[in-house]
Design an enzyme around this catalytic site. Structure first.
Site, PDB file in Angstrom:
ATOM      1  N   ASN A   9       0.864  -1.185   0.000  1.00 34.48           N
ATOM      2  CA  ASN A   9       0.000   0.000   0.000  1.00 34.48           C
ATOM      3  C   ASN A   9       0.901   1.236   0.000  1.00 34.48           C
ATOM      4  O   ASN A   9       1.482   1.572   1.026  1.00 34.48           O
ATOM      5  CB  ASN A   9      -0.888  -0.047   1.256  1.00 34.48           C
ATOM      6  CG  ASN A   9      -1.727   1.204   1.422  1.00 34.48           C
ATOM      7  OD1 ASN A   9      -1.807   2.039   0.525  1.00 34.48           O
ATOM      8  ND2 ASN A   9      -2.357   1.333   2.588  1.00 34.48           N
ATOM      9  N   TRP A  10       0.988   1.872  -1.146  1.00 38.96           N
ATOM     10  CA  TRP A  10       1.911   3.013  -1.273  1.00 38.96           C
ATOM     11  C   TRP A  10       1.388   4.261  -0.581  1.00 38.96           C
ATOM     12  O   TRP A  10       2.102   5.247  -0.453  1.00 38.96           O
ATOM     13  CB  TRP A  10       2.179   3.317  -2.753  1.00 38.96           C
ATOM     14  CG  TRP A  10       2.889   2.224  -3.498  1.00 38.96           C
ATOM     15  CD1 TRP A  10       3.173   0.961  -3.060  1.00 38.96           C
ATOM     16  CD2 TRP A  10       3.420   2.306  -4.832  1.00 38.96           C
ATOM     17  NE1 TRP A  10       3.837   0.255  -4.035  1.00 38.96           N
ATOM     18  CE2 TRP A  10       4.000   1.048  -5.137  1.00 38.96           C
ATOM     19  CE3 TRP A  10       3.448   3.302  -5.802  1.00 38.96           C
ATOM     20  CZ2 TRP A  10       4.612   0.779  -6.368  1.00 38.96           C
ATOM     21  CZ3 TRP A  10       4.058   3.040  -7.019  1.00 38.96           C
ATOM     22  CH2 TRP A  10       4.643   1.793  -7.298  1.00 38.96           C
ATOM     23  N   LYS A  11       0.139   4.249  -0.183  1.00 38.96           N
ATOM     24  CA  LYS A  11      -0.491   5.421   0.443  1.00 38.96           C
ATOM     25  C   LYS A  11      -0.257   6.668  -0.428  1.00 38.96           C
ATOM     26  O   LYS A  11      -0.215   6.539  -1.649  1.00 38.96           O
ATOM     27  CB  LYS A  11       0.019   5.600   1.878  1.00 38.96           C
ATOM     28  CG  LYS A  11      -0.140   4.310   2.701  1.00 38.96           C
ATOM     29  CD  LYS A  11       0.062   4.497   4.165  1.00 38.96           C
ATOM     30  CE  LYS A  11      -0.113   3.166   4.883  1.00 38.96           C
ATOM     31  NZ  LYS A  11       0.018   3.276   6.318  1.00 38.96           N
ATOM     32  N   HIS A  95      -9.463   1.066   5.064  1.00 37.53           N
ATOM     33  CA  HIS A  95      -8.177   1.224   5.749  1.00 37.53           C
ATOM     34  C   HIS A  95      -8.357   2.151   6.953  1.00 37.53           C
ATOM     35  O   HIS A  95      -9.166   3.087   6.909  1.00 37.53           O
ATOM     36  CB  HIS A  95      -7.149   1.804   4.770  1.00 37.53           C
ATOM     37  CG  HIS A  95      -5.760   1.796   5.335  1.00 37.53           C
ATOM     38  ND1 HIS A  95      -5.332   2.763   6.216  1.00 37.53           N
ATOM     39  CD2 HIS A  95      -4.747   0.921   5.185  1.00 37.53           C
ATOM     40  CE1 HIS A  95      -4.082   2.477   6.565  1.00 37.53           C
ATOM     41  NE2 HIS A  95      -3.704   1.365   5.958  1.00 37.53           N
ATOM     42  N   GLU A  97      -6.728   4.549   8.017  1.00 33.81           N
ATOM     43  CA  GLU A  97      -6.558   5.980   7.725  1.00 33.81           C
ATOM     44  C   GLU A  97      -7.827   6.551   7.092  1.00 33.81           C
ATOM     45  O   GLU A  97      -8.187   7.712   7.322  1.00 33.81           O
ATOM     46  CB  GLU A  97      -5.323   6.191   6.835  1.00 33.81           C
ATOM     47  CG  GLU A  97      -4.050   5.984   7.652  1.00 33.81           C
ATOM     48  CD  GLU A  97      -2.869   5.426   6.890  1.00 33.81           C
ATOM     49  OE1 GLU A  97      -2.858   5.490   5.647  1.00 33.81           O
ATOM     50  OE2 GLU A  97      -1.944   4.906   7.544  1.00 33.81           O
ATOM     51  N   GLU A 167      -5.454  -5.195  10.644  1.00 32.12           N
ATOM     52  CA  GLU A 167      -4.426  -4.185  10.880  1.00 32.12           C
ATOM     53  C   GLU A 167      -4.734  -3.451  12.182  1.00 32.12           C
ATOM     54  O   GLU A 167      -5.517  -2.485  12.191  1.00 32.12           O
ATOM     55  CB  GLU A 167      -4.410  -3.169   9.736  1.00 32.12           C
ATOM     56  CG  GLU A 167      -4.091  -3.767   8.388  1.00 32.12           C
ATOM     57  CD  GLU A 167      -3.513  -2.713   7.458  1.00 32.12           C
ATOM     58  OE1 GLU A 167      -2.361  -2.871   7.057  1.00 32.12           O
ATOM     59  OE2 GLU A 167      -4.203  -1.734   7.172  1.00 32.12           O
ATOM     60  N   GLY A 173       2.312   1.988  11.014  1.00 37.34           N
ATOM     61  CA  GLY A 173       3.237   3.110  10.918  1.00 37.34           C
ATOM     62  C   GLY A 173       3.959   3.444  12.207  1.00 37.34           C
ATOM     63  O   GLY A 173       4.562   4.509  12.331  1.00 37.34           O
ATOM     64  N   SER A 212       3.324  -2.366  10.429  1.00 40.46           N
ATOM     65  CA  SER A 212       4.768  -2.424  10.669  1.00 40.46           C
ATOM     66  C   SER A 212       5.406  -3.763  10.273  1.00 40.46           C
ATOM     67  O   SER A 212       6.325  -4.228  10.946  1.00 40.46           O
ATOM     68  CB  SER A 212       5.094  -2.073  12.126  1.00 40.46           C
ATOM     69  OG  SER A 212       4.669  -0.751  12.410  1.00 40.46           O
ATOM     70  N   GLY A 233       2.882  -1.182   4.416  1.00 47.09           N
ATOM     71  CA  GLY A 233       2.949   0.244   4.130  1.00 47.09           C
ATOM     72  C   GLY A 233       4.393   0.661   3.891  1.00 47.09           C
ATOM     73  O   GLY A 233       4.945   0.493   2.812  1.00 47.09           O
TER      74      GLY A 233
END
Ligand code: PGA
Length: 252
Positions: A9-11, A95, A97, A167, A173, A212, A233
């Site tokens: 997931n490149w965000k 997700h 976020e 997650e 992160g 992570s 990530g």
């Protein structure tokens, strides 16, 4: 045992030209293994450029989000048919976020899952508890609520096209991944919840761990028979660590 599934997931990282460089680097290093399904999720604007470079390769394409509507006056949104035409096979939905920074509700997530499936996009449905919920002993009730609401109205055939990504919010992160024991415990609970509520074989359900994951902890995580892969990530933004994790995931 299903194949291992590794998703990067490149965000909100990489412009179009940077995305092209990263995918070229990944392709130069990666030796495909039939037991691993490798997928990248670049930002919307880079999907077309990455799709072109992936066209003749085994690496698949995912979007990071999708609108629940097919078309219309929804400024700034991207529809399932748009993603489909770009060559996406998967889409990440729910997700943390999206849930916590952009206020996505369980109901909105459920609508997105239905919309994606209608257009033959396979959802990677993210769930996970916050730290305070874990500390209050609410992990299982939070997870069950997210599954129950997110998957409402879906039959067992549809469930077969969904990947669950567990997650824990406190692990995303932060450099503090869940332990194998913590992840295994929740993955087992997810599997048993889904087999109880839908007529599925436990082995049909693909559950990824995310939060992570690195090339250093992947080996230990993949020892668990309940962990079918990873949603990555930070470590997927580096071609070497991403490819290394994919290699570690390969089944003997
Ligand atoms: P992380 O992100 O690997 O940087 O923790 C995982 C994710 O948000 O999917």
């Amino acid at each position: 045992m299903p194949n291992r599934f590794i998703v990067g997931n490149w965000k909100m990282h990489n412009t179009i030209s940077q995305a092209e460089t990263l995918i070229r680097d990944i392709l130069a290093l990666y030796r495909a293994n039939p037991s691993v399904e490798l997928t990248v999720a670049p930002p919307y604007v880079a999907l077309q450029a990455v799709a072109r470079l992936l066209a003749t390769t085994p690496i698949k394409l995912s979007a990071q989000n999708v609108c629940a509507k097919d078309e219309g006056a929804f400024t700034g949104e991207v529809s399932p048919p748009m993603l489909k035409e770009l060559g996406c096979q998967y889409v990440i939905i729910g997700h943390s976020e999206r849930r916590h920074l952009f206020g996505e509700s369980d109901q909105a997530i459920n609508e997105k899952i239905h919309a994606a499936l209608r257009h033959d996009l396979r959802p990677i449905f993210c769930i996970g508890e916050r730290l305070e919920e874990r500390e209050a002993g609410q992990t299982h009730s939070v997870i069950q609520h997210q599954l129950h609401t997110g998957l409402a109205g879906l039959g067992s055939k549809a469930l077969g096209n969904i990947t669950i990504a567990y997650e824990p919010v406190w692990a995303i992160g932060t450099g503090r991944a869940a332990t194998v024991e913590q992840a295994t415990e929740v993955h087992a609970a997810i599997r048993s919840f889904l087999t109880t509520h839908w007529e599925l074989n436990a082995e049909q359900i693909r559950i990824l761990y995310g939060g992570s994951v690195t090339a250093d902890n992947a080996q230990a995580l993949f020892q668990s028979p309940h962990i079918n892969g990873a949603l990555i990530g930070k470590a997927c933004l580096n071609s070497e660590s991403f490819v290394k994790i994919a290699e570690i995931a390969a089944l003997d």
